[in-house]
Design an enzyme around this catalytic site. Structure first.
Site, PDB file in Angstrom:
ATOM      1  NE  ARG A 166      36.481   4.608 -17.441  1.00 47.05           N
ATOM      2  CZ  ARG A 166      37.484   5.092 -16.702  1.00 47.05           C
ATOM      3  NH1 ARG A 166      37.272   5.830 -15.630  1.00 47.05           N
ATOM      4  NH2 ARG A 166      38.718   4.854 -17.042  1.00 47.05           N
ATOM      5  CB  SER A 243      34.532   0.361 -23.279  1.00 41.47           C
ATOM      6  OG  SER A 243      35.878   0.531 -23.615  1.00 41.47           O
ATOM      7  CD  GLU A 338      32.448   2.835 -20.197  1.00 39.56           C
ATOM      8  OE1 GLU A 338      33.214   1.910 -19.883  1.00 39.56           O
ATOM      9  OE2 GLU A 338      32.781   3.753 -20.962  1.00 39.56           O
TER      10      GLU A 338
HETATM   11  C1  LIG Z   1      35.448   5.870 -29.877  1.00 37.63           C
HETATM   12  C2  LIG Z   1      35.117   6.147 -28.420  1.00 37.63           C
HETATM   13  C3  LIG Z   1      36.108   6.033 -27.462  1.00 37.63           C
HETATM   14  C4  LIG Z   1      35.821   6.303 -26.105  1.00 37.63           C
HETATM   15  N1  LIG Z   1      36.824   6.172 -25.186  1.00 37.63           N
HETATM   16  C5  LIG Z   1      36.573   6.433 -23.891  1.00 37.63           C
HETATM   17  C6  LIG Z   1      37.629   6.298 -22.912  1.00 37.63           C
HETATM   18  O1  LIG Z   1      38.770   5.988 -23.226  1.00 37.63           O
HETATM   19  N2  LIG Z   1      37.319   6.555 -21.621  1.00 37.63           N
HETATM   20  C7  LIG Z   1      36.066   6.938 -21.225  1.00 37.63           C
HETATM   21  O2  LIG Z   1      35.861   7.150 -20.023  1.00 37.63           O
HETATM   22  N3  LIG Z   1      35.055   7.071 -22.129  1.00 37.63           N
HETATM   23  C8  LIG Z   1      35.283   6.837 -23.439  1.00 37.63           C
HETATM   24  N4  LIG Z   1      34.276   6.946 -24.369  1.00 37.63           N
HETATM   25  C9  LIG Z   1      32.924   7.323 -23.918  1.00 37.63           C
HETATM   26  C10 LIG Z   1      32.585   8.825 -24.084  1.00 37.63           C
HETATM   27  O3  LIG Z   1      33.436   9.446 -24.989  1.00 37.63           O
HETATM   28  C11 LIG Z   1      32.628   9.566 -22.758  1.00 37.63           C
HETATM   29  O4  LIG Z   1      31.730   8.995 -21.847  1.00 37.63           O
HETATM   30  C12 LIG Z   1      32.285  11.067 -22.929  1.00 37.63           C
HETATM   31  O5  LIG Z   1      32.488  11.736 -21.704  1.00 37.63           O
HETATM   32  C13 LIG Z   1      30.848  11.302 -23.375  1.00 37.63           C
HETATM   33  O6  LIG Z   1      30.726  12.681 -23.718  1.00 37.63           O
HETATM   34  P1  LIG Z   1      29.485  13.189 -24.553  1.00 37.63           P
HETATM   35  O7  LIG Z   1      29.552  14.678 -24.582  1.00 37.63           O
HETATM   36  O8  LIG Z   1      29.439  12.512 -25.864  1.00 37.63           O
HETATM   37  O9  LIG Z   1      28.278  12.727 -23.619  1.00 37.63           O
HETATM   38  P2  LIG Z   1      26.896  12.088 -24.070  1.00 37.63           P
HETATM   39  O10 LIG Z   1      27.142  10.757 -24.676  1.00 37.63           O
HETATM   40  O11 LIG Z   1      26.119  13.068 -24.869  1.00 37.63           O
HETATM   41  O12 LIG Z   1      26.220  11.894 -22.646  1.00 37.63           O
HETATM   42  C14 LIG Z   1      26.697  10.897 -21.769  1.00 37.63           C
HETATM   43  C15 LIG Z   1      25.937  11.010 -20.429  1.00 37.63           C
HETATM   44  O13 LIG Z   1      26.308  12.212 -19.770  1.00 37.63           O
HETATM   45  C16 LIG Z   1      25.157  13.027 -19.548  1.00 37.63           C
HETATM   46  N5  LIG Z   1      25.591  14.417 -19.748  1.00 37.63           N
HETATM   47  C17 LIG Z   1      26.237  14.926 -20.811  1.00 37.63           C
HETATM   48  N6  LIG Z   1      26.503  16.230 -20.612  1.00 37.63           N
HETATM   49  C18 LIG Z   1      26.018  16.536 -19.386  1.00 37.63           C
HETATM   50  C19 LIG Z   1      25.961  17.734 -18.610  1.00 37.63           C
HETATM   51  N7  LIG Z   1      26.467  18.897 -19.055  1.00 37.63           N
HETATM   52  N8  LIG Z   1      25.354  17.690 -17.393  1.00 37.63           N
HETATM   53  C20 LIG Z   1      24.820  16.535 -16.928  1.00 37.63           C
HETATM   54  N9  LIG Z   1      24.839  15.374 -17.620  1.00 37.63           N
HETATM   55  C21 LIG Z   1      25.432  15.379 -18.838  1.00 37.63           C
HETATM   56  C22 LIG Z   1      24.131  12.576 -20.566  1.00 37.63           C
HETATM   57  O14 LIG Z   1      22.813  12.860 -20.147  1.00 37.63           O
HETATM   58  C23 LIG Z   1      24.418  11.085 -20.616  1.00 37.63           C
HETATM   59  O15 LIG Z   1      23.816  10.432 -19.523  1.00 37.63           O
HETATM   60  C24 LIG Z   1      34.516   6.684 -25.722  1.00 37.63           C
HETATM   61  C25 LIG Z   1      33.516   6.804 -26.706  1.00 37.63           C
HETATM   62  C26 LIG Z   1      33.813   6.540 -28.050  1.00 37.63           C
HETATM   63  C27 LIG Z   1      32.735   6.687 -29.095  1.00 37.63           C
END
Ligand SMILES: Cc1cc2nc3c(=O)[nH]c(=O)nc-3n(C[C@H](O)[C@H](O)[C@H](O)COP(=O)(O)OP(=O)(O)OC[C@H]3O[C@@H](n4cnc5c(N)ncnc54)[C@H](O)[C@@H]3O)c2cc1C
Length: 354
Positions: A166, A243, A338
């Site tokens: 992670r 998480s 996280e």
């Molecule tokens: C119900 C639920 C279940 C989840 N289950 C999991 C799981 O099983 N495993 C897991 O690993 N995660 C899980 N997550 C966490 C999340 O889905 C992941 O971390 C996902 O990758 C975030 O994507 P996002 O587009 O929403 O990123 P955001 O939340 O918008 O951004 C997250 C971070 O990434 C950065 N970022 C986003 N896009 C870019 C880019 N193009 N370039 C540089 N930086 C960037 C942002 O600045 C921020 O720091 C879960 C979340 C939820 C709500």
């Protein structure tokens, strides 16, 4: 590129909290990126990237650097590799769920266990997204990114991305904006071996079995739904970031003591030994549904924090601190958050600039 001013971040995050972005640009066409770079230069500090907001806590004070909402979409086959692999290039704003569904439909293995994880593909290397025995590190080959330090586009291979449990080169850094991602996926009608007991039980197969891709994904989705780990607009625990805490690494003596209490202590692909953060939270006395701060409570289906009406980002951050202190006091294990603190947090280490 669509530019707005003073738009609240709350509706753009799954927690539904956070103040306004001074300037926010939504990028649909990768060719518009230089326009965004010019806009970002008019704001303080390097820009902040937002995908679907499913892993961030946006500050109540909002965000003064420019925010880039990544909405570029598209997947194309760029070639083939050894071991019957297909190379895919994916735009950073492409929804991960759509990509996973495409790989399953096309008979490609490597992502089927990532079914149900919200967010954009571009965010996946940031914390080396993973679940149920697969992680992005297994299939990522390289990324293209805008390097705000060098002021130009760079290509980084998977090793340079330093993907760990992670975490990665990109976690807690605003130096790189990921633009495209290249994955290598193997042609196969069958999944990678099912390693999680709950998924194996759902499928009715012994651990280690490989099953048809769609069946693996269906079983993962069922297990995830049972734990509130799928975004559902009608669920009471819908305002979630999944998480909130990492599974913490434990020492050999802590692992022995925890196993004696039937704690789920497992070895991870990076060689670390970790205990489930959810188990620690529940076994330190914080039962499902327990209120922690105003508008913030433990989910009713999984030991993680969720938001309700009346929640603020400050209250959520305070809840994280309270849970961390509580768990440390009761178990001696230190929890680490996280999720990423995004925007103007006066007294928190947010993501660093270049
Ligand atoms: C119900 C639920 C279940 C989840 N289950 C999991 C799981 O099983 N495993 C897991 O690993 N995660 C899980 N997550 C966490 C999340 O889905 C992941 O971390 C996902 O990758 C975030 O994507 P996002 O587009 O929403 O990123 P955001 O939340 O918008 O951004 C997250 C971070 O990434 C950065 N970022 C986003 N896009 C870019 C880019 N193009 N370039 C540089 N930086 C960037 C942002 O600045 C921020 O720091 C879960 C979340 C939820 C709500």
């Amino acid at each position: 590129m669509h530019v707005t001013h003073a738009l609240p971040l709350a509706p753009m995050t799954t927690l539904g909290v956070g103040g306004p972005a001074a300037v926010l640009a939504e990028l649909h066409d990768p060719a518009d990126f230089p326009d965004f770079a010019a806009l970002a230069a008019t704001r303080p500090g390097p820009p902040v990237v937002l995908g679907e907001g499913s892993n961030v806590l946006a500050a109540d004070a909002g965000c003064s650097p420019a925010v880039l909402r990544m909405a570029t979409k598209g997947v194309r086959v760029t070639g083939t590799g050894p071991d019957d692999t297909l190379l895919l290039e994916v735009q950073a704003g492409h929804p991960l769920g759509d990509l996973v569904a495409l790989t399953i439909a096309e008979g490609l293995t490597g992502m089927e266990m990532l079914t149900g994880i919200p967010g954009t593909t571009g965010a996946t290397p940031v914390q080396n997204v993973g679940a149920y025995g697969q992680e992005v590190a297994d299939t990522l080959r390289h990324v293209t990114a805008w390097d705000w330090h060098l002021g130009r586009e760079v290509t980084l291979d998977a090793a340079a991305c330093r993907l760990g449990h992670r975490t990665s080169l990109f976690k807690h850094s605003r130096r790189w904006t990921l633009l495209t991602l290249a994955f290598a996926l193997r042609r196969s009608a069958l999944s990678t071996p099912v390693v999680y007991g709950a998924v194996a039980a759902e499928l009715g197969v012994p651990r280690g079995t490989r099953v048809p891709l769609a069946e693996a994904a269906r079983a993962v989705l069922t297990v995830r739904r049972g734990k509130g780990m799928v975004l559902d607009p009608h669920a009471p625990d819908r305002r979630s970031v999944g998480s909130v805490f990492l599974s913490p690494e434990v020492t050999p003596s802590q692992a022995t003591a925890l196993r004696a209490h039937d704690a789920p202590v497992n070895r991870f692909p990076d060689g670390s030994t970790r205990v489930s953060a959810g188990w620690l939270i529940q076994h330190s006395g914080l039962a499902l549904g327990t209120p922690i701060t105003k508008g913030v409570r433990v989910s009713t289906v999984h030991p993680t924090l969720v938001a309700d009406d009346g929640a603020t980002a400050t209250a959520f951050a305070h809840a994280i601190d309270l849970v961390r202190t509580h768990v440390l006091h009761h178990t001696g294990v230190h929890l680490t958050s996280e999720i990423d603190f995004l925007g103007d947090w006066p007294d928190r280490a947010t993501t660093e600039g270049p």
